[in-house]
Design a protein around this motif. Structure first.
Motif, PDB file in Angstrom:
ATOM      1  N   SER A   1     -14.991 -12.195  -5.487  1.00 31.08           N
ATOM      2  CA  SER A   1     -14.844 -10.789  -5.823  1.00 31.08           C
ATOM      3  C   SER A   1     -13.436 -10.317  -5.476  1.00 31.08           C
ATOM      4  O   SER A   1     -12.772 -10.891  -4.598  1.00 31.08           O
ATOM      5  CB  SER A   1     -15.869  -9.938  -5.066  1.00 31.08           C
ATOM      6  OG  SER A   1     -15.489  -9.815  -3.698  1.00 31.08           O
ATOM      7  N   PRO A   2     -12.938  -9.254  -6.150  1.00 34.17           N
ATOM      8  CA  PRO A   2     -11.594  -8.738  -5.833  1.00 34.17           C
ATOM      9  C   PRO A   2     -11.439  -8.345  -4.372  1.00 34.17           C
ATOM     10  O   PRO A   2     -10.384  -8.589  -3.768  1.00 34.17           O
ATOM     11  CB  PRO A   2     -11.468  -7.525  -6.761  1.00 34.17           C
ATOM     12  CG  PRO A   2     -12.340  -7.853  -7.928  1.00 34.17           C
ATOM     13  CD  PRO A   2     -13.505  -8.591  -7.338  1.00 34.17           C
ATOM     14  N   LEU A   3     -12.475  -7.731  -3.769  1.00 31.78           N
ATOM     15  CA  LEU A   3     -12.364  -7.313  -2.371  1.00 31.78           C
ATOM     16  C   LEU A   3     -12.280  -8.504  -1.429  1.00 31.78           C
ATOM     17  O   LEU A   3     -11.537  -8.489  -0.454  1.00 31.78           O
ATOM     18  CB  LEU A   3     -13.540  -6.423  -1.978  1.00 31.78           C
ATOM     19  CG  LEU A   3     -13.397  -4.935  -2.312  1.00 31.78           C
ATOM     20  CD1 LEU A   3     -14.618  -4.163  -1.836  1.00 31.78           C
ATOM     21  CD2 LEU A   3     -12.130  -4.353  -1.709  1.00 31.78           C
ATOM     22  N   THR A   4     -13.047  -9.530  -1.717  1.00 29.92           N
ATOM     23  CA  THR A   4     -12.990 -10.735  -0.891  1.00 29.92           C
ATOM     24  C   THR A   4     -11.604 -11.353  -0.944  1.00 29.92           C
ATOM     25  O   THR A   4     -11.029 -11.731   0.085  1.00 29.92           O
ATOM     26  CB  THR A   4     -14.041 -11.753  -1.358  1.00 29.92           C
ATOM     27  OG1 THR A   4     -15.344 -11.187  -1.226  1.00 29.92           O
ATOM     28  CG2 THR A   4     -13.966 -13.033  -0.530  1.00 29.92           C
TER      29      THR A   4
ATOM     30  N   GLY B   1     -15.468  -0.786  -0.690  1.00 30.68           N
ATOM     31  CA  GLY B   1     -16.707  -1.507  -0.403  1.00 30.68           C
ATOM     32  C   GLY B   1     -17.897  -0.574  -0.274  1.00 30.68           C
ATOM     33  O   GLY B   1     -19.002  -0.881  -0.744  1.00 30.68           O
ATOM     34  N   ARG B   2     -17.690   0.586   0.377  1.00 26.66           N
ATOM     35  CA  ARG B   2     -18.790   1.557   0.482  1.00 26.66           C
ATOM     36  C   ARG B   2     -19.208   2.065  -0.887  1.00 26.66           C
ATOM     37  O   ARG B   2     -20.409   2.254  -1.151  1.00 26.66           O
ATOM     38  CB  ARG B   2     -18.360   2.731   1.370  1.00 26.66           C
ATOM     39  CG  ARG B   2     -18.356   2.422   2.855  1.00 26.66           C
ATOM     40  CD  ARG B   2     -18.226   3.691   3.682  1.00 26.66           C
ATOM     41  NE  ARG B   2     -16.958   4.377   3.444  1.00 26.66           N
ATOM     42  CZ  ARG B   2     -15.839   4.124   4.114  1.00 26.66           C
ATOM     43  NH1 ARG B   2     -15.829   3.177   5.060  1.00 26.66           N
ATOM     44  NH2 ARG B   2     -14.731   4.791   3.854  1.00 26.66           N
TER      45      ARG B   2
ATOM     46  N   LEU C   1      -4.582  -1.509   3.727  1.00 26.17           N
ATOM     47  CA  LEU C   1      -5.443  -2.411   2.961  1.00 26.17           C
ATOM     48  C   LEU C   1      -6.849  -2.409   3.522  1.00 26.17           C
ATOM     49  O   LEU C   1      -7.830  -2.426   2.760  1.00 26.17           O
ATOM     50  CB  LEU C   1      -4.856  -3.822   2.957  1.00 26.17           C
ATOM     51  CG  LEU C   1      -5.676  -4.876   2.206  1.00 26.17           C
ATOM     52  CD1 LEU C   1      -5.902  -4.459   0.760  1.00 26.17           C
ATOM     53  CD2 LEU C   1      -4.986  -6.238   2.286  1.00 26.17           C
ATOM     54  N   SER C   2      -6.991  -2.378   4.840  1.00 25.00           N
ATOM     55  CA  SER C   2      -8.326  -2.387   5.434  1.00 25.00           C
ATOM     56  C   SER C   2      -9.090  -1.112   5.078  1.00 25.00           C
ATOM     57  O   SER C   2     -10.292  -1.153   4.783  1.00 25.00           O
ATOM     58  CB  SER C   2      -8.231  -2.542   6.953  1.00 25.00           C
ATOM     59  OG  SER C   2      -7.486  -1.484   7.536  1.00 25.00           O
ATOM     60  N   ALA C   3      -8.386   0.052   5.089  1.00 28.24           N
ATOM     61  CA  ALA C   3      -9.044   1.306   4.712  1.00 28.24           C
ATOM     62  C   ALA C   3      -9.429   1.291   3.242  1.00 28.24           C
ATOM     63  O   ALA C   3     -10.512   1.780   2.859  1.00 28.24           O
ATOM     64  CB  ALA C   3      -8.124   2.484   5.006  1.00 28.24           C
ATOM     65  N   TYR C   4      -8.567   0.739   2.408  1.00 30.69           N
ATOM     66  CA  TYR C   4      -8.851   0.632   0.982  1.00 30.69           C
ATOM     67  C   TYR C   4     -10.093  -0.230   0.753  1.00 30.69           C
ATOM     68  O   TYR C   4     -11.017   0.159   0.017  1.00 30.69           O
ATOM     69  CB  TYR C   4      -7.644   0.029   0.266  1.00 30.69           C
ATOM     70  CG  TYR C   4      -7.821  -0.178  -1.215  1.00 30.69           C
ATOM     71  CD1 TYR C   4      -7.504   0.830  -2.122  1.00 30.69           C
ATOM     72  CD2 TYR C   4      -8.285  -1.393  -1.704  1.00 30.69           C
ATOM     73  CE1 TYR C   4      -7.657   0.628  -3.489  1.00 30.69           C
ATOM     74  CE2 TYR C   4      -8.443  -1.601  -3.072  1.00 30.69           C
ATOM     75  CZ  TYR C   4      -8.129  -0.585  -3.957  1.00 30.69           C
ATOM     76  OH  TYR C   4      -8.288  -0.787  -5.314  1.00 30.69           O
TER      77      TYR C   4
ATOM     78  N   MET D   1       0.830  -1.203   0.000  1.00 33.36           N
ATOM     79  CA  MET D   1       0.000   0.000   0.000  1.00 33.36           C
ATOM     80  C   MET D   1       0.866   1.256   0.000  1.00 33.36           C
ATOM     81  O   MET D   1       0.526   2.265  -0.632  1.00 33.36           O
ATOM     82  CB  MET D   1      -0.956   0.006   1.191  1.00 33.36           C
ATOM     83  CG  MET D   1      -2.012  -1.080   1.164  1.00 33.36           C
ATOM     84  SD  MET D   1      -3.010  -1.109  -0.357  1.00 33.36           S
ATOM     85  CE  MET D   1      -3.863   0.472  -0.259  1.00 33.36           C
ATOM     86  N   SER D   2       1.984   1.223   0.702  1.00 33.02           N
ATOM     87  CA  SER D   2       2.916   2.343   0.669  1.00 33.02           C
ATOM     88  C   SER D   2       3.457   2.539  -0.745  1.00 33.02           C
ATOM     89  O   SER D   2       3.575   3.678  -1.233  1.00 33.02           O
ATOM     90  CB  SER D   2       4.079   2.085   1.647  1.00 33.02           C
ATOM     91  OG  SER D   2       5.079   3.065   1.522  1.00 33.02           O
ATOM     92  N   THR D   3       3.776   1.440  -1.414  1.00 30.59           N
ATOM     93  CA  THR D   3       4.239   1.508  -2.807  1.00 30.59           C
ATOM     94  C   THR D   3       3.170   2.123  -3.698  1.00 30.59           C
ATOM     95  O   THR D   3       3.447   2.980  -4.543  1.00 30.59           O
ATOM     96  CB  THR D   3       4.607   0.100  -3.312  1.00 30.59           C
ATOM     97  OG1 THR D   3       5.570  -0.486  -2.435  1.00 30.59           O
ATOM     98  CG2 THR D   3       5.162   0.154  -4.723  1.00 30.59           C
ATOM     99  N   LEU D   4       1.940   1.671  -3.506  1.00 29.20           N
ATOM    100  CA  LEU D   4       0.816   2.200  -4.289  1.00 29.20           C
ATOM    101  C   LEU D   4       0.698   3.714  -4.135  1.00 29.20           C
ATOM    102  O   LEU D   4       0.514   4.441  -5.117  1.00 29.20           O
ATOM    103  CB  LEU D   4      -0.469   1.489  -3.846  1.00 29.20           C
ATOM    104  CG  LEU D   4      -1.791   1.865  -4.508  1.00 29.20           C
ATOM    105  CD1 LEU D   4      -2.724   0.660  -4.522  1.00 29.20           C
ATOM    106  CD2 LEU D   4      -2.487   3.021  -3.804  1.00 29.20           C
TER     107      LEU D   4
END
Length: 533
Positions: A311-314, A261-262, A253-256, A179-182
């Motif tokens: 799904s991608p999120l799952t 998801g919202r 990742l959890s925040a993403y 996520m830092s890389t992203l």
């Protein structure tokens, strides 16, 4: 650079060895006069729904070629070139358009939506694309590019965790560093646009009167210092009615996952006005801000390999991040496969630099600054006086770019040590010259070619597309490799047929429409309601 330098001193070349790379290349099938194809996906290429290497994106005419994870850039590029050589042999009198901005499109309705057969999964993919057409129009979806996928070496993570002086669960550390890389990719993405943007012009069918572009001739619109109109606000964006924007939090990742998801669960009034099922036909999957996760248009995505029906999120929340997908690369119209080995080498340096450097936290204001930097570079990146926002201060793109090249030099040296060569330093030096000499960039070269030959955008790209097709047809495919691809096509058709037999008929009306596709398989004409919408 100090934090990156401290980390680099504690790593060895061997720790970087073992990264996996993959490519996804999109390209429109076009006629010999440079118009979008109205023919179905060739049967010899198998079923776009189930083929592992050859599929379609938004349009039936928009091919997408996918390589498996490879041990390095040469292997990934060779796999792409071989697949494309096979594809060209099946196209008859058609070509693959070699530029990101589309060919002659005509009207929005003349862009055929991809059809995936009458299974529930196939109809879901088709109806999702119907939704895109209602929300954004079909023309935006006809843009093409190259995606660069990277999974860092597994051996790197314990060494990097130790170098950063961090302890704890390794899986959590891996997700945090991805996520830092992203975030760093988003921060520095303007550099990719400057170096590799190759869409400074478009056919007037695409730009029309909606955008303030200059006219080169009666059918070519352009911006004199542009790098990538594809990545500008006239290209891939989640344009929301009433000014609403989608902000996806990438601080973790959890925040993403929570924010994405919202977005896929939040109804949006203008999309409710479109409707879901109208006159017995589905216009979109739902009325939410995003129908599915992949509708979020962004320059980089965290990815995990999907299990069937997942799904991608799952996949991300259950198994973490497997790789990053970089999505800002324009097709290189001067490279037969749309990307060169030199570009891929530079991207390896760039992505490792983004991994090893610390990145600021993410918030809506910073996201807007990053997007503004991207848009400025897209429209005027070759303007030597252009400034960008660096942490609230205006700096020249030229100065910032050279600073980044200095910072990336030790990363290139470490990667060269892993390969016992100088390919990465050479790639870095070649791109630095493009900063110092803007005329060397692909965007400048494309405009120069049009001006020198007094040719339109269509004429120029058509000529390049013909050259690239000749190059691919001249490549030798052994009988064994020809049979390999033919077998993949046959297997994909059998798999689609099985899925259609086992489907439960969730999209019954659309299934009936799709059944009309059967009569098109020989003529390859798009006459069915499912394809024509």
């Amino acid at each position: 650079m100090s934090d990156t330098a401290d980390t680099l001193r504690q790593l060895t070349p061997e720790t970087l060895r073992g990264a996996k790379l993959g490519l996804e290349k999109e390209g429109l099938r076009v006629t010999r006069d440079g118009s979008i194809s109205q023919l179905r996906h060739p049967l010899a290429l198998g079923a776009a729904l189930t083929h592992p290497s050859i599929t379609t994106d938004f349009s039936e005419a928009l091919l997408e070629l996918i390589t498996p994870p490879s041990d390095g850039a040469p292997e990934a590029l060779a796999a792409l070139a071989e697949t494309e050589s096979f594809v060209h042999r099946q196209l008859g009198d058609e070509l693959i358009w070699s530029a990101s901005m589309p060919c002659r499109l005509g009207t929005d309705a003349e862009i055929p939506i991809a059809c995936y057969g009458r299974s529930d999964a196939g109809m879901r993919k088709h109806i999702y694309r119907r939704g895109l057409s209602h929300r954004y129009g079909r023309m935006m979806q006809a843009i093409a590019g190259v995606h660069f996928n990277v999974s860092f070496a597994e051996s790197l993570w314990p060494a990097l965790q130790a170098a950063k002086g961090e302890a704890g669960d390794l899986r959590t550390f891996v997700d945090e560093r991805y996520m830092s890389t992203l975030r760093n990719v988003q921060r520095y993405d303007w550099l990719q646009l400057y170096l590799f943007g190759a869409s400074p012009a478009s056919h007037i069918d695409f730009s029309g009167a909606r955008h303030k572009l200059s006219r080169l001739d009666r059918e070519t619109a352009f911006a004199p210092a542009a790098t990538s109109l594809r990545m500008s606000d006239m290209g891939y964006t989640n344009r929301m009615p009433a000014g609403r924007a989608v902000f996806i939090d990438s601080n973790s990742l959890s925040a993403y996952a929570a924010s994405l998801g919202r977005a896929v669960q939040t109804p949006h009034a203008p999309y409710e006005a479109i409707g879901v099922r109208v006159g017995g036909e589905h216009h979109q999957l739902n009325t939410h801000l995003l129908q599915i996760e992949n509708e979020y248009y962004t320059s980089v995505r965290p990815k995990q390999v999907l299990h069937e029906g997942e799904s991608p999120l799952t996949a991300l929340t259950q198994r973490g991040i497997r790789y990053l997908e970089l999505r800002s690369l324009d097709l290189n119209p001067f490279a037969p496969s749309g990307v060169s080995l030199e570009q891929l080498r530079f991207l390896e340096v760039f992505i490792h630099y983004c991994l090893l450097s610390e990145s600021p936290t993410h918030d809506p204001q910073r996201a807007r600054r990053y997007r503004d930097n991207l848009n400025r570079t897209a429209y005027a990146g070759r303007d030597t006086g252009l400034t960008l926002d660096r942490d609230g201060a205006q700096v020249r793109l030229y100065d910032w770019a050279l600073t980044l090249f200095d910072d990336m030099q030790p990363v290139a040296e470490l990667l060269d040590g892993a390969q016992q060569g100088d390919e990465y330093r050479s790639a870095l030096a070649a791109q630095r010259r493009r900063v110092e000499q803007p005329a060397l960039t692909p965007s400048a070269r494309l405009l120069a070619r049009m001006e020198e030959t007094a040719s339109s955008y269509t004429e120029t790209v058509l000529e390049l597309s013909q050259q690239h097709q000749a190059d691919h047809l001249s490549r030798t495919l052994t009988p064994a490799r020809e049979e390999y691809y033919a077998a993949l096509s046959r297997q994909s058709l059998r798999q689609q047929a099985r899925m259609e037999r086992e489907s439960r008929g969730v999209f019954l009306r659309q299934r009936e429409d799709a059944m009309r596709v059967a009569h098109c398989d020989r003529s390859r004409t798009l006459q069915c309601a499912c394809c024509r919408d």
